[in-house]
Scaffold this motif. Structure first.
Motif, PDB file in Angstrom:
ATOM      1  N   ALA A  27       0.836  -1.206   0.000  1.00  0.00           N
ATOM      2  CA  ALA A  27       0.000   0.000   0.000  1.00  0.00           C
ATOM      3  C   ALA A  27       0.868   1.252   0.000  1.00  0.00           C
ATOM      4  O   ALA A  27       0.582   2.215  -0.716  1.00  0.00           O
ATOM      5  N   ASP A  31       0.834   3.925  -2.872  1.00  0.00           N
ATOM      6  CA  ASP A  31       0.508   5.305  -2.545  1.00  0.00           C
ATOM      7  C   ASP A  31       1.578   6.245  -3.090  1.00  0.00           C
ATOM      8  O   ASP A  31       1.262   7.302  -3.648  1.00  0.00           O
ATOM      9  N   HIS A  45      -3.452  12.530  -2.793  1.00  0.00           N
ATOM     10  CA  HIS A  45      -4.252  11.323  -2.968  1.00  0.00           C
ATOM     11  C   HIS A  45      -5.649  11.439  -2.328  1.00  0.00           C
ATOM     12  O   HIS A  45      -6.644  11.131  -2.980  1.00  0.00           O
ATOM     13  N   GLY A  69     -17.504   8.420   4.568  1.00  0.00           N
ATOM     14  CA  GLY A  69     -17.831   7.001   4.624  1.00  0.00           C
ATOM     15  C   GLY A  69     -17.444   6.238   3.368  1.00  0.00           C
ATOM     16  O   GLY A  69     -17.436   5.010   3.354  1.00  0.00           O
ATOM     17  N   ARG A  70     -17.138   6.966   2.298  1.00  0.00           N
ATOM     18  CA  ARG A  70     -16.748   6.313   1.049  1.00  0.00           C
ATOM     19  C   ARG A  70     -15.251   6.393   0.799  1.00  0.00           C
ATOM     20  O   ARG A  70     -14.755   5.864  -0.194  1.00  0.00           O
ATOM     21  N   MET A  71     -14.545   7.052   1.688  1.00  0.00           N
ATOM     22  CA  MET A  71     -13.113   7.247   1.431  1.00  0.00           C
ATOM     23  C   MET A  71     -12.270   6.037   1.786  1.00  0.00           C
ATOM     24  O   MET A  71     -12.593   5.267   2.679  1.00  0.00           O
ATOM     25  N   ILE A  72     -11.164   5.917   1.064  1.00  0.00           N
ATOM     26  CA  ILE A  72     -10.214   4.841   1.344  1.00  0.00           C
ATOM     27  C   ILE A  72      -9.667   5.020   2.745  1.00  0.00           C
ATOM     28  O   ILE A  72      -9.622   4.085   3.536  1.00  0.00           O
ATOM     29  N   ASP A  73      -9.239   6.236   3.051  1.00  0.00           N
ATOM     30  CA  ASP A  73      -8.685   6.522   4.366  1.00  0.00           C
ATOM     31  C   ASP A  73      -9.753   7.192   5.218  1.00  0.00           C
ATOM     32  O   ASP A  73     -10.022   8.379   5.087  1.00  0.00           O
ATOM     33  N   ARG A  74     -10.332   6.418   6.109  1.00  0.00           N
ATOM     34  CA  ARG A  74     -11.464   6.881   6.891  1.00  0.00           C
ATOM     35  C   ARG A  74     -11.106   7.957   7.907  1.00  0.00           C
ATOM     36  O   ARG A  74     -11.974   8.582   8.506  1.00  0.00           O
TER      37      ARG A  74
ATOM     38  N   LEU B   7     -16.750   0.749   0.575  1.00  0.00           N
ATOM     39  CA  LEU B   7     -16.632   2.042  -0.102  1.00  0.00           C
ATOM     40  C   LEU B   7     -17.969   2.512  -0.669  1.00  0.00           C
ATOM     41  O   LEU B   7     -18.030   3.550  -1.328  1.00  0.00           O
ATOM     42  N   ILE B  23      -6.295  -3.012  -1.508  1.00  0.00           N
ATOM     43  CA  ILE B  23      -4.981  -2.956  -0.862  1.00  0.00           C
ATOM     44  C   ILE B  23      -4.874  -1.664  -0.047  1.00  0.00           C
ATOM     45  O   ILE B  23      -4.516  -1.679   1.132  1.00  0.00           O
ATOM     46  N   SER B  28      -4.977   0.976   5.184  1.00  0.00           N
ATOM     47  CA  SER B  28      -5.385   2.101   6.012  1.00  0.00           C
ATOM     48  C   SER B  28      -6.118   1.601   7.262  1.00  0.00           C
ATOM     49  O   SER B  28      -5.888   2.079   8.375  1.00  0.00           O
TER      50      SER B  28
END
Lengths: 151, 151
Positions: A27, A31, A45, A69-74, B7, B23, B28
DNA sequence: GTGAATTAGATGTAAATACACTAAATGCCG
DNA sequence: CGGCATTTAGTGTATTTACATCTAATTCAC
């Protein structure tokens, strides 16, 4: 190069430990790749992530919490990220009718243009992105194993 | 919960895109878990990573670049992280004999004690860590798919 | 309806991070 | 040897993040 070689780990690892480190390492690697390609466009990002989400919901907007709530990084601070994107003209913010606590965030034409430019630069093109070594079946299996990893 | 659900993605994803997002999302999620457990011990994840690396090389020390090359997150600023750890008494720094550009960083007794405490608190215990849903074979397969993903 | 609890979003602040740059020591090549 | 490129570590600085807290709007229990 496998994960032991990447981390120059001499001692053998337990399989689950090995998987865990590999998830984190891959990851981070990914990233770095993504950030490097976003940089010329002046996006981070998380900002890109928000634009993608809003583009997906277009023409509807989303509230700040919906985005979160839809983000990769909450753990992202969506308020501030949205404010940055608004300053750059990529999103618009309008108060929600009916619930004045909420704000509806919508991608702007400029924002859609930016994503189109990124797309034109081959950014989302699978053949330019990592993971091309995996067959579709392997990619699917990888995703399923990750789902299972999280429980 | 699978990645689409996490997501809240309505549109179907290409397998490789799905793997990629998974990933990033899983890492995260995992990082959040780890940071939360390290917090009571006053360590960040990169600091913990360095201590683990130095513990692995003990009783030998490592140069700053050696540490960097073994870290999960290669973009870490090892100089500053090491300085933080030194302030806390977890590592020692001595000039390298023979090449005065280098610094040899070694974990201290206090640092080893801290890792022991973390271990005693069950931190590295597989049954307290995520990934327990995977069999050893699945964990191995996951790691191999990630290696392949990176190319 | 009134007041407590909850929800949505924003913000204060210290810390961490990214990225470029500096400085010192070493190696290399004439 | 002298000069130049490279290696190693550290630092300057703006941005971003984490974490807690704050305010306003809404809901809920009574």
């Amino acid at each position: 190069m496998n994960i032991e070689a990447e981390l120059k780990n001499t001692k053998p690892m337990q399989p689950r430990q090995r998987a865990m480190l590999n998830i984190l390492f891959t990851a981070s690697w990914l990233d770095c790749f993504i950030q490097r390609h976003l940089r010329p466009f002046g996006l981070t990002h998380p900002q890109y992530n928000i634009l993608r989400i809003l583009n997906g919901s277009y023409p509807n907007g989303l509230s700040v919490l919906d985005i979160k709530g839809r983000m990769i990084d909450r753990s992202s601070n969506v308020s501030r990220l949205v404010e940055k994107l608004r300053e750059s003209g990529y999103v618009e913010r309008v108060p929600h009718k009916g619930d004045r606590r909420m704000v509806v965030v919508t991608i702007s034409e400029t924002g859609k243009k930016l994503l189109a430019d990124l797309h034109a630069a081959g950014f989302v093109d699978p053949k330019n992105m990592p993971g091309g070594n995996l067959s579709e079946a392997e990619a699917t299996e990888l995703a399923e194993l990750l789902d299972k990893f999280r429980g």
